[in-house]
Design a protein around this motif. Structure first.
Motif, PDB file in Angstrom:
ATOM      1  N   THR A  52       0.791  -1.234   0.000  1.00  0.00           N
ATOM      2  CA  THR A  52       0.000   0.000   0.000  1.00  0.00           C
ATOM      3  C   THR A  52       0.823   1.284   0.000  1.00  0.00           C
ATOM      4  O   THR A  52       0.241   2.363   0.012  1.00  0.00           O
ATOM      5  N   GLU A  53       2.134   1.222   0.002  1.00  0.00           N
ATOM      6  CA  GLU A  53       2.942   2.444   0.002  1.00  0.00           C
ATOM      7  C   GLU A  53       3.813   2.476  -1.246  1.00  0.00           C
ATOM      8  O   GLU A  53       4.882   1.878  -1.287  1.00  0.00           O
ATOM      9  N   SER A  54       3.316   3.213  -2.256  1.00  0.00           N
ATOM     10  CA  SER A  54       4.073   3.304  -3.503  1.00  0.00           C
ATOM     11  C   SER A  54       3.728   4.596  -4.235  1.00  0.00           C
ATOM     12  O   SER A  54       2.758   5.279  -3.902  1.00  0.00           O
ATOM     13  N   VAL A  55       4.543   4.917  -5.210  1.00  0.00           N
ATOM     14  CA  VAL A  55       4.258   6.032  -6.113  1.00  0.00           C
ATOM     15  C   VAL A  55       4.430   5.545  -7.551  1.00  0.00           C
ATOM     16  O   VAL A  55       5.245   4.676  -7.841  1.00  0.00           O
ATOM     17  N   ASN A  56       3.633   6.124  -8.432  1.00  0.00           N
ATOM     18  CA  ASN A  56       3.724   5.892  -9.873  1.00  0.00           C
ATOM     19  C   ASN A  56       3.737   7.296 -10.480  1.00  0.00           C
ATOM     20  O   ASN A  56       2.681   7.927 -10.578  1.00  0.00           O
ATOM     21  N   VAL A  57       4.933   7.804 -10.825  1.00  0.00           N
ATOM     22  CA  VAL A  57       5.075   9.224 -11.142  1.00  0.00           C
ATOM     23  C   VAL A  57       5.968   9.467 -12.365  1.00  0.00           C
ATOM     24  O   VAL A  57       6.784   8.632 -12.723  1.00  0.00           O
ATOM     25  N   ASN A  58       5.768  10.639 -12.946  1.00  0.00           N
ATOM     26  CA  ASN A  58       6.704  11.207 -13.912  1.00  0.00           C
ATOM     27  C   ASN A  58       7.554  12.207 -13.138  1.00  0.00           C
ATOM     28  O   ASN A  58       7.032  12.951 -12.294  1.00  0.00           O
ATOM     29  N   ILE A  59       8.848  12.216 -13.426  1.00  0.00           N
ATOM     30  CA  ILE A  59       9.770  13.100 -12.710  1.00  0.00           C
ATOM     31  C   ILE A  59      10.541  13.920 -13.740  1.00  0.00           C
ATOM     32  O   ILE A  59      11.077  13.364 -14.714  1.00  0.00           O
ATOM     33  N   HIS A  60      10.592  15.212 -13.512  1.00  0.00           N
ATOM     34  CA  HIS A  60      11.318  16.126 -14.395  1.00  0.00           C
ATOM     35  C   HIS A  60      12.420  16.793 -13.578  1.00  0.00           C
ATOM     36  O   HIS A  60      12.128  17.519 -12.623  1.00  0.00           O
ATOM     37  N   PHE A  61      13.668  16.517 -13.943  1.00  0.00           N
ATOM     38  CA  PHE A  61      14.818  17.119 -13.279  1.00  0.00           C
ATOM     39  C   PHE A  61      15.316  18.284 -14.123  1.00  0.00           C
ATOM     40  O   PHE A  61      15.402  18.174 -15.351  1.00  0.00           O
ATOM     41  N   ARG A  62      15.655  19.373 -13.474  1.00  0.00           N
ATOM     42  CA  ARG A  62      16.250  20.508 -14.176  1.00  0.00           C
ATOM     43  C   ARG A  62      17.384  21.055 -13.316  1.00  0.00           C
ATOM     44  O   ARG A  62      17.159  21.526 -12.208  1.00  0.00           O
ATOM     45  N   LYS A  66      23.501  28.909 -12.782  1.00  0.00           N
ATOM     46  CA  LYS A  66      23.912  29.480 -11.496  1.00  0.00           C
ATOM     47  C   LYS A  66      23.576  28.596 -10.307  1.00  0.00           C
ATOM     48  O   LYS A  66      23.242  29.079  -9.218  1.00  0.00           O
ATOM     49  N   GLY A  67      23.606  27.278 -10.494  1.00  0.00           N
ATOM     50  CA  GLY A  67      23.392  26.361  -9.383  1.00  0.00           C
ATOM     51  C   GLY A  67      21.986  26.309  -8.842  1.00  0.00           C
ATOM     52  O   GLY A  67      21.777  25.912  -7.697  1.00  0.00           O
ATOM     53  N   LYS A  68      21.009  26.672  -9.649  1.00  0.00           N
ATOM     54  CA  LYS A  68      19.603  26.598  -9.242  1.00  0.00           C
ATOM     55  C   LYS A  68      18.935  25.470 -10.015  1.00  0.00           C
ATOM     56  O   LYS A  68      19.153  25.317 -11.214  1.00  0.00           O
ATOM     57  N   GLY A  69      18.116  24.682  -9.341  1.00  0.00           N
ATOM     58  CA  GLY A  69      17.472  23.571 -10.016  1.00  0.00           C
ATOM     59  C   GLY A  69      16.091  23.291  -9.470  1.00  0.00           C
ATOM     60  O   GLY A  69      15.639  23.913  -8.498  1.00  0.00           O
ATOM     61  N   SER A  70      15.437  22.325 -10.116  1.00  0.00           N
ATOM     62  CA  SER A  70      14.090  21.946  -9.679  1.00  0.00           C
ATOM     63  C   SER A  70      13.801  20.494 -10.047  1.00  0.00           C
ATOM     64  O   SER A  70      14.407  19.940 -10.960  1.00  0.00           O
ATOM     65  N   ILE A  71      12.883  19.922  -9.310  1.00  0.00           N
ATOM     66  CA  ILE A  71      12.348  18.600  -9.603  1.00  0.00           C
ATOM     67  C   ILE A  71      10.832  18.734  -9.537  1.00  0.00           C
ATOM     68  O   ILE A  71      10.298  19.300  -8.581  1.00  0.00           O
ATOM     69  N   VAL A  72      10.153  18.233 -10.550  1.00  0.00           N
ATOM     70  CA  VAL A  72       8.696  18.176 -10.528  1.00  0.00           C
ATOM     71  C   VAL A  72       8.326  16.699 -10.499  1.00  0.00           C
ATOM     72  O   VAL A  72       8.786  15.919 -11.335  1.00  0.00           O
ATOM     73  N   VAL A  73       7.536  16.318  -9.517  1.00  0.00           N
ATOM     74  CA  VAL A  73       7.085  14.933  -9.352  1.00  0.00           C
ATOM     75  C   VAL A  73       5.574  14.951  -9.511  1.00  0.00           C
ATOM     76  O   VAL A  73       4.871  15.616  -8.757  1.00  0.00           O
ATOM     77  N   GLU A  74       5.082  14.177 -10.492  1.00  0.00           N
ATOM     78  CA  GLU A  74       3.658  14.233 -10.825  1.00  0.00           C
ATOM     79  C   GLU A  74       3.146  12.835 -11.158  1.00  0.00           C
ATOM     80  O   GLU A  74       3.749  12.132 -11.957  1.00  0.00           O
ATOM     81  N   GLY A  75       2.088  12.440 -10.513  1.00  0.00           N
ATOM     82  CA  GLY A  75       1.504  11.126 -10.758  1.00  0.00           C
ATOM     83  C   GLY A  75       0.540  10.750  -9.654  1.00  0.00           C
ATOM     84  O   GLY A  75      -0.273  11.567  -9.234  1.00  0.00           O
ATOM     85  N   TYR A  76       0.691   9.508  -9.161  1.00  0.00           N
ATOM     86  CA  TYR A  76      -0.227   9.008  -8.136  1.00  0.00           C
ATOM     87  C   TYR A  76       0.539   8.309  -7.036  1.00  0.00           C
ATOM     88  O   TYR A  76       1.582   7.700  -7.268  1.00  0.00           O
ATOM     89  N   TYR A  89       6.554  20.173  -6.187  1.00  0.00           N
ATOM     90  CA  TYR A  89       7.580  20.989  -6.827  1.00  0.00           C
ATOM     91  C   TYR A  89       8.716  21.167  -5.839  1.00  0.00           C
ATOM     92  O   TYR A  89       8.504  21.646  -4.728  1.00  0.00           O
ATOM     93  N   VAL A  90       9.910  20.770  -6.254  1.00  0.00           N
ATOM     94  CA  VAL A  90      11.073  20.877  -5.385  1.00  0.00           C
ATOM     95  C   VAL A  90      12.039  21.870  -6.023  1.00  0.00           C
ATOM     96  O   VAL A  90      12.416  21.709  -7.187  1.00  0.00           O
ATOM     97  N   LYS A  91      12.426  22.876  -5.266  1.00  0.00           N
ATOM     98  CA  LYS A  91      13.448  23.824  -5.711  1.00  0.00           C
ATOM     99  C   LYS A  91      14.673  23.603  -4.859  1.00  0.00           C
ATOM    100  O   LYS A  91      14.569  23.292  -3.668  1.00  0.00           O
ATOM    101  N   PHE A  92      15.851  23.769  -5.470  1.00  0.00           N
ATOM    102  CA  PHE A  92      17.082  23.506  -4.737  1.00  0.00           C
ATOM    103  C   PHE A  92      18.252  24.295  -5.322  1.00  0.00           C
ATOM    104  O   PHE A  92      18.174  24.834  -6.426  1.00  0.00           O
ATOM    105  N   ASN A  93      19.316  24.312  -4.552  1.00  0.00           N
ATOM    106  CA  ASN A  93      20.619  24.790  -5.016  1.00  0.00           C
ATOM    107  C   ASN A  93      21.482  23.558  -5.224  1.00  0.00           C
ATOM    108  O   ASN A  93      21.290  22.538  -4.553  1.00  0.00           O
ATOM    109  N   TYR A  94      22.430  23.659  -6.129  1.00  0.00           N
ATOM    110  CA  TYR A  94      23.306  22.513  -6.358  1.00  0.00           C
ATOM    111  C   TYR A  94      24.693  22.969  -6.781  1.00  0.00           C
ATOM    112  O   TYR A  94      24.891  24.095  -7.246  1.00  0.00           O
ATOM    113  N   THR A  95      25.635  22.064  -6.585  1.00  0.00           N
ATOM    114  CA  THR A  95      26.963  22.195  -7.178  1.00  0.00           C
ATOM    115  C   THR A  95      27.173  20.935  -7.995  1.00  0.00           C
ATOM    116  O   THR A  95      26.575  19.890  -7.717  1.00  0.00           O
ATOM    117  N   SER A  96      28.004  21.050  -8.993  1.00  0.00           N
ATOM    118  CA  SER A  96      28.222  19.918  -9.880  1.00  0.00           C
ATOM    119  C   SER A  96      29.704  19.734 -10.108  1.00  0.00           C
ATOM    120  O   SER A  96      30.459  20.711 -10.169  1.00  0.00           O
TER     121      SER A  96
END
Length: 173
Positions: A52-62, A66-76, A89-96
């Motif tokens: 009973t604990e699961s996700v079925n989603v589309n994920i978009h990484f960006r 300037k080290g700014k990014g986002s993840i969109v998780v959409e589904g069920y 919607y997840v916003k974040f800072n990153y280094t690469s």
């Protein structure tokens, strides 16, 4: 003597002018070290209670400029609350950091997730999802491995997570 001095001066000025004229061209030819990349994937994840604990989603990484990014998780999500719509919607800072010709690390920090107004899924399910990428650490470390010109393998510290299709115009440089 005057001709030798003016010839040397002319040569020196011409050399400086050549260097300055080639500098912008050299900058365009150098590969970007910033790690900018966008990709999408589909994921089905099961958590502690695999029934009973699961996700079925589309994920978009960006991973943007300037080290700014986002993840969109959409589904069920599926939980004891039922089969419910999930959109975060997840916003974040990153280094690469480039670690090999085909591999790049993305250190994600200061991430903040927001629930859309139509998201009905329990927060605990999304927390499980994010914990899978973070290996239970506060920051996320994603490893991106170039599989071919169109796909990358995104992995956590301990396991592969997603085959991610690069969006048009994106690459892992």
């Amino acid at each position: 003597m005057q001709i030798k001095k003016s010839g040397k001066l002319f040569f020196f000025i011409a050399l400086i002018a050549l260097i300055f004229s080639l500098f912008p061209l050299a900058l365009q030819k150098l590969p970007s070290r910033s790690g900018e990349m966008s990709c999408s994937t589909k994921a089905i994840m099961h958590f502690e209670d695999t029934v009973t604990e699961s996700v079925n989603v589309n994920i978009h990484f960006r991973f943007g400029e300037k080290g700014k990014g986002s993840i969109v998780v959409e589904g069920y999500s599926d939980s004891k609350a039922g089969w419910l719509y999930l959109q975060r919607y997840v916003k974040f800072n990153y280094t690469s950091q480039r670690v090999s010709p085909t591999d790049r690390y993305y250190q994600i920090n200061n991430w903040v997730a927001k629930k859309s107004s139509i998201d009905e899924s329990p927060d605990v399910i999304f927390a499980y999802f994010m914990r899978e990428m973070s290996d239970s650490h506060d920051d996320l470390l994603l490893k991106a491995k170039k599989m071919n010109e169109k796909t990358v393998l995104l992995s956590s510290l301990s396991s592969p997570l997603f085959i991610c299709a690069l969006k048009s115009g994106s690459s892992i440089n």
